[in-house]
Design a protein around this motif. Sequence first.
Motif, PDB file in Angstrom:
ATOM      1  N   ASP A  99       0.847  -1.201   0.000  1.00 42.76           N
ATOM      2  CA  ASP A  99       0.000   0.000   0.000  1.00 42.76           C
ATOM      3  C   ASP A  99       0.882   1.249   0.000  1.00 42.76           C
ATOM      4  O   ASP A  99       1.373   1.689   1.040  1.00 42.76           O
ATOM      5  N   LYS A 100       1.089   1.827  -1.166  1.00 46.44           N
ATOM      6  CA  LYS A 100       1.976   2.995  -1.320  1.00 46.44           C
ATOM      7  C   LYS A 100       1.439   4.235  -0.602  1.00 46.44           C
ATOM      8  O   LYS A 100       2.200   5.144  -0.292  1.00 46.44           O
ATOM      9  N   ASN A 101       0.137   4.290  -0.325  1.00 47.01           N
ATOM     10  CA  ASN A 101      -0.428   5.428   0.403  1.00 47.01           C
ATOM     11  C   ASN A 101       0.134   5.535   1.820  1.00 47.01           C
ATOM     12  O   ASN A 101       0.111   6.599   2.425  1.00 47.01           O
ATOM     13  N   MET A 102       0.637   4.433   2.326  1.00 47.52           N
ATOM     14  CA  MET A 102       1.152   4.417   3.699  1.00 47.52           C
ATOM     15  C   MET A 102       2.479   5.157   3.820  1.00 47.52           C
ATOM     16  O   MET A 102       2.851   5.592   4.907  1.00 47.52           O
ATOM     17  N   LEU A 103       3.191   5.352   2.714  1.00 45.42           N
ATOM     18  CA  LEU A 103       4.436   6.125   2.766  1.00 45.42           C
ATOM     19  C   LEU A 103       4.131   7.561   3.209  1.00 45.42           C
ATOM     20  O   LEU A 103       4.817   8.120   4.062  1.00 45.42           O
ATOM     21  N   ALA A 104       3.090   8.137   2.635  1.00 45.70           N
ATOM     22  CA  ALA A 104       2.679   9.490   3.024  1.00 45.70           C
ATOM     23  C   ALA A 104       2.107   9.501   4.440  1.00 45.70           C
ATOM     24  O   ALA A 104       2.335  10.443   5.205  1.00 45.70           O
ATOM     25  N   GLN A 122      12.879  -0.375   2.074  1.00 43.98           N
ATOM     26  CA  GLN A 122      13.754  -0.389   0.903  1.00 43.98           C
ATOM     27  C   GLN A 122      12.980  -0.066  -0.378  1.00 43.98           C
ATOM     28  O   GLN A 122      13.181  -0.699  -1.408  1.00 43.98           O
ATOM     29  N   ASP A 123      12.115   0.921  -0.293  1.00 35.86           N
ATOM     30  CA  ASP A 123      11.293   1.328  -1.429  1.00 35.86           C
ATOM     31  C   ASP A 123      11.701   2.733  -1.854  1.00 35.86           C
ATOM     32  O   ASP A 123      11.488   3.697  -1.114  1.00 35.86           O
ATOM     33  N   PRO A 124      12.278   2.868  -3.052  1.00 41.09           N
ATOM     34  CA  PRO A 124      12.687   4.199  -3.509  1.00 41.09           C
ATOM     35  C   PRO A 124      11.543   5.218  -3.560  1.00 41.09           C
ATOM     36  O   PRO A 124      11.796   6.416  -3.549  1.00 41.09           O
ATOM     37  N   ALA A 125      10.306   4.758  -3.567  1.00 37.74           N
ATOM     38  CA  ALA A 125       9.175   5.689  -3.540  1.00 37.74           C
ATOM     39  C   ALA A 125       9.164   6.514  -2.255  1.00 37.74           C
ATOM     40  O   ALA A 125       8.506   7.550  -2.178  1.00 37.74           O
ATOM     41  N   ALA A 126       9.919   6.092  -1.245  1.00 36.46           N
ATOM     42  CA  ALA A 126       9.987   6.825   0.024  1.00 36.46           C
ATOM     43  C   ALA A 126      10.960   7.995  -0.023  1.00 36.46           C
ATOM     44  O   ALA A 126      10.986   8.804   0.903  1.00 36.46           O
ATOM     45  N   ILE A 127      11.733   8.123  -1.092  1.00 37.79           N
ATOM     46  CA  ILE A 127      12.761   9.178  -1.171  1.00 37.79           C
ATOM     47  C   ILE A 127      12.209  10.567  -0.872  1.00 37.79           C
ATOM     48  O   ILE A 127      12.762  11.282  -0.031  1.00 37.79           O
ATOM     49  N   PRO A 128      11.116  11.005  -1.519  1.00 37.42           N
ATOM     50  CA  PRO A 128      10.639  12.369  -1.225  1.00 37.42           C
ATOM     51  C   PRO A 128      10.212  12.560   0.229  1.00 37.42           C
ATOM     52  O   PRO A 128      10.362  13.645   0.795  1.00 37.42           O
ATOM     53  N   PHE A 129       9.720  11.495   0.850  1.00 31.78           N
ATOM     54  CA  PHE A 129       9.294  11.601   2.245  1.00 31.78           C
ATOM     55  C   PHE A 129      10.499  11.699   3.180  1.00 31.78           C
ATOM     56  O   PHE A 129      10.477  12.468   4.135  1.00 31.78           O
ATOM     57  N   TYR A 167      20.396   4.866  -4.117  1.00 34.53           N
ATOM     58  CA  TYR A 167      21.194   3.798  -4.723  1.00 34.53           C
ATOM     59  C   TYR A 167      20.266   2.719  -5.290  1.00 34.53           C
ATOM     60  O   TYR A 167      20.439   2.266  -6.420  1.00 34.53           O
ATOM     61  N   LEU A 168      19.278   2.303  -4.501  1.00 34.49           N
ATOM     62  CA  LEU A 168      18.321   1.307  -4.974  1.00 34.49           C
ATOM     63  C   LEU A 168      17.553   1.801  -6.190  1.00 34.49           C
ATOM     64  O   LEU A 168      17.352   1.055  -7.158  1.00 34.49           O
ATOM     65  N   GLU A 169      17.137   3.059  -6.130  1.00 34.35           N
ATOM     66  CA  GLU A 169      16.389   3.642  -7.251  1.00 34.35           C
ATOM     67  C   GLU A 169      17.234   3.630  -8.526  1.00 34.35           C
ATOM     68  O   GLU A 169      16.761   3.228  -9.593  1.00 34.35           O
TER      69      GLU A 169
END
Length: 187
Positions: free
Chosen positions: A106-111, A137-144, A177-179
């Motif tokens: 659930d990518k909404n949980m990063l926010a 380890q999810d590059p989608a977390a970078i902006p957060f 790095y992962l991204e």
Amino acid sequence: RLDAIQALAEVKAQPFDLIRMAVDDSNGPVRVRAVRLAGETKLTEARELLVDLLQHETHERVRMAAAEALGNFDDDNTRELLTKTLTDTSPLVQMGAAAGLALLGDKNMLARLADLAAKNEATVFKLMAVGIYGRLQDPAAIPFVEQLIERYQATAATPQDQDNLQNFRVILDHLKYLERHKREGIL
């Protein structure tokens, strides 16, 4: 004891009885690590233990770890329990539930994690959120993570704050790095 449970994490087929004993240890960090390890086993009895801890434990960080560790069990009952736990009275337990749901995709949980860290002024919330982003380890977390670094940097005054910022940057660098490697098809 913490060293023993960390060494146990490196054993391929961990004896669950030892993990269960460590969950009942008197040392909080040992218990938290044991709870995470229980989730990594993906055993049915581990899931039952984690549900019980989430619902009945009094130590907030153990409950938080139990919620996060339940993210290793992809079934409707777990999703329902974690979704319900997002409204727990403890913000730390809410963070654990958000982390568990993020582990389940659930990518909404990063926010949601960033929002919980921002709403709670105590440094522990920033530390917990960035630690969770690192474990995901999810590059989608970078902006957060970048956002948390920016906010924390504005108030960082002590040497411990500077150490925390350095640790945040290490996690950010790892996510980048992962991204990069995913983009290049290396991972």
